[in-house]
Every structure is written in structure tokens, then in C-alpha cells.
Design a protein around this motif. Structure first.
Motif, mmCIF file in Angstrom:
data_model
loop_
_atom_site.group_PDB
_atom_site.id
_atom_site.type_symbol
_atom_site.label_atom_id
_atom_site.label_comp_id
_atom_site.label_asym_id
_atom_site.label_seq_id
_atom_site.Cartn_x
_atom_site.Cartn_y
_atom_site.Cartn_z
ATOM 1 N N GLY A 204 0.817 -1.201 0.000
ATOM 2 C CA GLY A 204 0.000 0.000 0.000
ATOM 3 C C GLY A 204 0.850 1.250 0.000
ATOM 4 O O GLY A 204 1.532 1.550 0.977
ATOM 5 N N SER A 205 0.883 1.966 -1.094
ATOM 6 C CA SER A 205 1.747 3.134 -1.173
ATOM 7 C C SER A 205 1.101 4.252 -1.978
ATOM 8 O O SER A 205 0.431 4.007 -2.979
ATOM 9 C CB SER A 205 3.071 2.735 -1.835
ATOM 10 N N THR A 276 -3.111 -2.068 -1.154
ATOM 11 C CA THR A 276 -3.864 -2.436 0.036
ATOM 12 C C THR A 276 -3.565 -1.484 1.186
ATOM 13 O O THR A 276 -2.463 -1.491 1.726
ATOM 14 C CB THR A 276 -3.494 -3.863 0.461
ATOM 15 N N ILE A 277 -4.540 -0.673 1.544
ATOM 16 C CA ILE A 277 -4.390 0.185 2.719
ATOM 17 C C ILE A 277 -5.515 -0.178 3.667
ATOM 18 O O ILE A 277 -6.661 0.190 3.461
ATOM 19 C CB ILE A 277 -4.434 1.681 2.343
ATOM 20 N N LEU A 311 -5.922 8.911 6.906
ATOM 21 C CA LEU A 311 -4.925 8.549 5.895
ATOM 22 C C LEU A 311 -3.967 9.705 5.626
ATOM 23 O O LEU A 311 -2.778 9.503 5.381
ATOM 24 C CB LEU A 311 -5.613 8.102 4.595
ATOM 25 N N SER A 315 -0.062 9.567 6.073
ATOM 26 C CA SER A 315 0.864 9.967 5.014
ATOM 27 C C SER A 315 1.972 10.852 5.577
ATOM 28 O O SER A 315 3.157 10.701 5.224
ATOM 29 C CB SER A 315 0.086 10.697 3.914
ATOM 30 N N SER A 318 4.250 8.628 7.525
ATOM 31 C CA SER A 318 5.089 7.766 6.680
ATOM 32 C C SER A 318 6.332 8.513 6.189
ATOM 33 O O SER A 318 7.349 7.903 5.884
ATOM 34 C CB SER A 318 4.279 7.258 5.487
ATOM 35 N N VAL A 329 2.611 3.685 2.980
ATOM 36 C CA VAL A 329 1.609 4.199 3.918
ATOM 37 C C VAL A 329 0.729 3.075 4.467
ATOM 38 O O VAL A 329 0.195 3.178 5.572
ATOM 39 C CB VAL A 329 0.779 5.312 3.245
ATOM 40 N N GLY A 330 0.604 1.982 3.692
ATOM 41 C CA GLY A 330 -0.189 0.843 4.156
ATOM 42 C C GLY A 330 0.387 0.261 5.435
ATOM 43 O O GLY A 330 -0.351 -0.166 6.331
ATOM 44 N N THR A 333 -0.539 2.719 8.326
ATOM 45 C CA THR A 333 -1.929 2.652 8.795
ATOM 46 C C THR A 333 -2.158 1.385 9.598
ATOM 47 O O THR A 333 -2.872 1.404 10.604
ATOM 48 C CB THR A 333 -2.951 2.690 7.637
ATOM 49 N N SER A 334 -1.534 0.277 9.166
ATOM 50 C CA SER A 334 -1.748 -0.957 9.924
ATOM 51 C C SER A 334 -1.072 -0.883 11.286
ATOM 52 O O SER A 334 -1.664 -1.250 12.299
ATOM 53 C CB SER A 334 -1.219 -2.158 9.149
#
Lengths: 352, 263
Positions: A204-205, A276-277, A311, A315, A318, A329-330, A333-334
Motif C-alpha cells: 500500500g503506497s 492495500t491500505i 490517511l 501519510s 510515513s 503508507v499501508g 496505517t496498519s
């Protein structure tokens, strides 16, 4: 049972005051989002002084070309993408939680995200050119087709076997496993080049955002949001329960199907370009529900705003967590999302 | 055209089990509160659901001069106020929103002030003003049941179908609910079919009774005529007496389960 102490003012005006508080919360979210967006643009590995940045945003020609390129071709699209994808996933999650009557539903918990990933992976691995579309559009289209197929499968199965929470969640989890296995299979046979793209994707980016992809996600959101808001009252009524909504004359099955199609479109648009985020589609609606309640005129835009805010903050994180390195960024967030989400759930549990 | 509610040659049921076959009811005049009585699983809920159009059926169904059988969805529910047996879900919606959404979602023809006025009146009639801004998740089961009824009344139907509306209510609120329902149907000259387990409530407050047993409709008419020890034995399989209280009103006292082998 209630004591019948009458309130002085008519209920409608009492309720309207109640609404004003919510409007203020929505406005507060919007302001926080605007600040976060600006902070996102201002942060990054290249150290650009704030004064240069302001001049650059006001007048693109004013500064040296490298800084200009960094700000206009990288930072602003990435920052906007974070906001748009966050809003898209937040809205998709909110609608999904309502129509499936399940607070655990989100594009990723029920396999919609995984399906979109599979669709997009097919395009990447086999280098598919659909109808002569370029790679961006082909990826987005396949992601949507697979997302819609997965959601229709869940819908059909849950209708056959009763649309209880447990059954929908069980089907969703099974679907996630199957789809993940298929994506892994694709990774096994992918060329090294495609594999690298795939791995990047599953992390996820936002870093590959461009003005073109930003425009596509914005367009999808702009098309879906008015339709979502148009069924806001019906969805609010649905919160009383399927049977109650039907007793008001709401076509529950149609409402659910159309909303789920909208969810797959939203999720696919988001996933197609950033991979995938997780958690945004789960956290956004929960934040909105806590702050705004479930009247969908506020809950839907509130979820979109909350998702966008989370998000956008992710960002920023990140880019700033590790100096000189932009994390996917995924991952952020996780990693940040899980403890945050747990705290939220526990907070909810305590107030109950 | 006839006034009130008529049901003729009505059949409904499930794929494997027919519940009603060619059922016909006497005409239920406007303003009448009708109790639907019968043992568990006899089809009371199915009957109400099918009349509401939420269950496939065949037959004739006439409400005043409207042919209900031909209407479906929102058009039908404009005339029908069906209250399911389940309570409204315990969500974060406040009671006012729950009722507001029930109106706004299906009545775009009404102005906001009209809807506001309707809801105001319903909350007053049911004496639940103090609950208006409280989330349903904080209300008791009985309070949520009252909100459910408010959702039905606010839409001003001409036919009410209430499926055990008193199941979660204490004594005081049972009486308050029946009073309110009576007042509403008298004012609007509506018809109300109410599935209920409490025979004494039916005997005391309802204008008519429809008593169902395993053989279908066992008896219909004035509660005092319909409710007899024989009919209660046939419907419920119990030995019961109809006594008269100190005010001279009939009261049902059930003594024991009937000896079925004696039948």
C-alpha cells in the motif's frame, strides 16, 4: 420507563440544536483535514523551506525547477491522493457497515479489497491490455470487476443462507483466504519485475500518485457521494432493522445491492492506484459513529472526512517517522491503526 | 365501496407449509381495534406480515376504497402501519431520528414542517417526549418498543398491524399503549389488527376478536361472545373459566392443561 416530563420547546427545534453540534463537529473535521493536507504537502525527504513552499503553491513558476517539480508533481498529488483514498475507503466502509448491519464490515474484512487486488494483480502480472486501455485504466477496471464480483458473491450466498452477521463474516473471511492464495499464486509465477510491483502494491503506497490517478479517484468519489447521500434517509431507517425498514416501505434488498455495488466501485478505485491500505474503511466509520451518531446525512460525510483525515495523517507519519525515508503508507496505517482501533473499541465498550 | 377492512379468499404460507387456505374475515369497520388471538405458531405473525405485503399471498384485500392486494412497497406502506415483533435495533440513533427517518425515507411528498408536526404529536400521544434525544442503545426494551410504535403511528396509516406490541411493556405502559392506539384509530377512523397473547387485555379493550386455532379461524366477533371455555379449550388446549370481576367485567382464569386424550 420514562417519566413524562415535557420539554419546553417543540421537539423539532430541540433536535435542530442537537444538529448544530453535529454540523460543528463536521466542520471541525474538515478544518483538521485541511490543516493535515497542508502539513502533508509541507513534509517530505527534500527539505524545502516553508517560505519557498508558499511561493511555489501560489505561483508555480516562481522557484527553481527541482523544487517546483517536487511540490507539484510529487507532494501535492500524493497529499491529495491520501485525502481522496481515505475519503473513498471511509465512505465505502460506512455504507458497508450499514447495509450489512455489521460494525466489522469494511472493504478489506470481507474480501472486496483482496478481490480488487487480485484483479489488479492479473493486469500487472500478465500485462493485460483491456480494450486498448492504458495500464492505469485497465488496472482500475479489473479491480472494480473483481471487487463487484466478490461483493455480489457475498450478497448471493448470504441471501441463500440467511443474511445473518455470522454468515456474512464467515463468507467474507473464507473469501479473503481464497483470494489471498490466488494472489500468492500469481506472485509465484510473476516475472521479477512484475513481482516487485506486486509486493509494492500489497504494502500500500501513495508514492506513485499522479495528477491523472488523483483525477480518476476524485471522479469516482464525486459520482458516488451524491448517490450515497440521496439514500441517506433510507439507510438511517435501515438502522432500525431490516424488518422495520421494510415495514416503512423501503425496498431493503435493492437498497443493499445498489449500495454494495457503489462500495465495490469506491473500494476498487481506491485500491487500484494505491494498493492495500487497511483499517481506513473500518476506523473512519467508527470514528464518525462515535462523534456524530448514525444519522446518515452526517454519518456518511463524517466517515469520509474521518477516513481522509486518518490517511492524511498516516501519510505525514510515513514521511516523518524515519528521517529521509518514505515508508509505504499501508504499513503505517496498519501499525498505527491497530492500537488506535483497539483503543477506540475499548472506549466504546466502557461507555456501554 | 365498503368502509373498513375486508379480507377474502386469502391464502399464504411458506414453501413447505401452507398457513392459511381460503381465509375470509368478517368486515372490520373503521375505528375498530381487533385482537388476533391464538396459540404459538398458529400463524398470527404470518397473517399480519402477509397483510402488510411482506409475505407472498393470494386473495382479496380491501381497505376502505383501496384495493390493497394490488399495491406494493412504499405505495402500500402509505396505508399500512406494520409493527414487527422484533424491537428496533439498539443503535446510536436518537429516538427522534429513528421516527424522523421512518417518515423522511418514504414520504418525500410531505414538507419538513408537516413531518415535524406529525412527530411532535406522536411523541406527545405516547408520552415519550423525554426519550426524544436519547440514543436507542440507552433505552430499555420497552422504551424501544414504544419508539417502534411511534414510527408506525407517525406515518398515519389507515390500517395498523401490530405484532405483539405489548410484549416488552410493563402493566402501566401496556394500558397506556392500548389507550393511545385506541385514541389514534378513533381519531383517524383506522382499523387495527393486534396480535396479542394476553386474553384479558383483548377481552377488556378490543372491539373484536379473531381467534385462531390449528384448524384456522375458530371464532370471530365481539370478545365477550367469542371467548368461552369451549373455544379456549379448542384453541389452546387448556381448561379455563370466564368469571366476572367485582366490576362485573369478564375475566379469563386458566386452570390447567386439558386432558387431550378425552377429546
Amino acid at each position: 420507563m420514562p417519566a413524562s416530563t415535557p420539554l419546553a420547546a417543540p421537539l423539532a427545534s430541540t433536535y435542530r440544536r442537537f444538529i448544530v453540534t453535529r454540523l460543528l463537529i463536521v466542520a471541525g473535521l474538515a478544518i483538521a483535514l485541511a490543516i493535515s493536507l497542508l502539513a502533508d504537502i509541507a513534509s517530505g525527504p527534500a527539505h524545502i523551506p516553508l517560505s519557498n513552499l508558499v511561493a511555489l503553491v501560489i505561483d508555480a513558476q516562481a522557484q527553481e525547477p527541482v523544487q517546483q517539480a517536487i511540490v507539484w508533481e510529487i507532494r501535492i498529488p500524493v497529499a491529495l491522493m491520501a485525502v481522496l483514498v481515505g475519503a473513498t475507503l471511509g465512505l465505502a466502509g460506512a455504507e458497508m457497515q450499514t447495509v450489512l448491519n455489521n460494525p466489522l464490515a469494511s472493504p478489506f474484512t470481507l474480501g472486496v479489497g483482496a478481490a480488487a487486488t487480485l484483479g489488479a494483480s492479473l493486469v500487472i502480472v500478465f500485462n493485460l491490455t483491456l480494450f486498448g486501455l492504458n495500464a492505469h485504466y485497465a488496472t482500475a477496471l479489473m479491480a472494480f470487476v473483481f471487487a463487484a464480483a466478490s461483493i455480489l458473491t457475498i450478497n448471493a450466498l448470504s441471501r441463500l443462507y440467511g443474511a445473518s452477521r455470522e454468515i456474512i463474516v464467515l463468507f467474507g473471511i473464507a473469501l479473503v483466504f481464497v483470494l489471498n492464495a490466488l494472489v500468492a499464486l500469481l506472485q509465484l509465477i510473476a516475472s521479477p519485475d512484475a513481482l516487485q510491483q506486486l509486493v509494492f502494491w500489497t504494502m500500500g503506497s501513495l508514492s506513485r500518485a499522479s495528477w491523472e490517478t488523483v483525477a480518476i479517484v476524485a471522479a469516482v468519489l464525486a459520482v458516488c457521494l451524491p448517490f450515497s447521500l440521496r439514500s441517506a434517509w433510507a439507510m438511517t431507517a435501515l438502522r432500525s432493522g431490516d424488518e422495520h425498514a421494510r415495514s416503512f416501505g423501503i425496498p431493503v434488498e435493492r437498497l443493499r445491492l445498489i449500495s454494495l455495488l457503489r462500495v465495490s466501485l469506491l473500494a476498487a478505485a481506491a485500491v487500484a492506484f494505491v494498493g492495500t491500505i487497511g483499517f481506513i474503511g473500518l476506523v473512519g466509520p467508527h470514528m464518525a459513529r462515535l462523534a456524530l451518531g448514525e444519522e446518515h446525512r452526517f454519518y456518511l460525510p463524517g466517515s469520509a472526512l474521518a477516513g481522509a483525515l486518518v490517511l492524511s495523517l498516516a501519510s505525514i507519519a510515513s514521511k516523518t517517522l524515519v528521517d529521509g525515508l518514505v515508508l509505504p503508507v499501508g504499513l503505517v496505517t496498519s501499525l498505527v491503526g491497530i492500537p488506535f482501533f483497539m483503543a477506540l473499541i475499548m472506549l466504546q465498550g466502557r461507555t456501554r | 365501496m365498503s368502509a373498513g377492512f375486508t379480507l377474502n379468499h386469502f391464502s399464504t404460507g411458506y414453501r413447505k407449509r401452507r398457513i392459511f387456505e381460503q381465509l375470509s374475515l368478517p368486515t372490520l369497520p373503521p375505528g375498530s381495534l381487533v385482537a388476533v388471538l391464538g396459540p404459538n405458531a398458529v400463524g398470527k405473525s404470518t397473517l399480519l406480515k402477509a397483510i402488510a405485503g411482506l409475505q407472498p399471498f393470494s386473495g382479496r384485500m380491501q381497505l376502505n376504497d383501496i384495493d390493497l392486494a394490488t399495491l406494493s412497497g412504499a405505495a402500500r406502506m402509505r396505508h399500512v402501519g406494520y409493527l414487527p415483533q422484533t424491537l428496533p435495533q439498539a443503535t446510536t440513533l436518537v429516538a427522534y431520528e429513528a421516527v424522523l427517518s421512518a417518515c423522511r425515507a418514504v414520504r418525500p411528498d410531505l414538507s419538513r414542517t408537516e413531518i415535524d408536526a406529525l412527530i411532535e404529536r406522536v411523541f406527545d400521544a405516547l408520552a415519550i417526549r423525554s426519550l426524544a434525544l436519547r440514543p436507542l442503545s440507552e433505552l430499555s426494551g420497552g422504551q424501544r418498543q414504544m419508539v417502534g410504535l411511534a414510527q408506525a403511528i407517525a406515518r398515519q396509516p389507515a390500517l395498523f398491524l401490530l405484532d405483539e406490541p405489548t410484549s416488552a411493556l410493563d402493566l402501566r405502559w401496556q394500558l397506556a399503549l392500548i389507550d393511545t392506539v385506541r385514541a389514534v384509530i378513533a381519531e383517524r377512523q383506522a382499523v387495527c389488527l393486534m396480535a396479542i397473547h394476553d386474553i384479558n387485555l383483548a377481552l377488556r379493550f378490543c372491539d373484536q376478536v379473531l381467534l385462531f386455532g390449528n384448524g384456522g379461524l375458530l371464532a370471530a366477533g365481539d370478545p365477550q361472545d367469542v371467548i368461552t371455555p369451549d373455544v379456549l379449550r379448542a384453541a389452546y388446549g387448556v381448561e379455563a373459566r370466564v368469571e366476572h370481576c367485582s366490576l362485573g367485567r369478564p375475566v379469563v382464569l386458566s386452570d390447567r392443561v386439558s386432558d387431550l386424550s378425552a377429546n
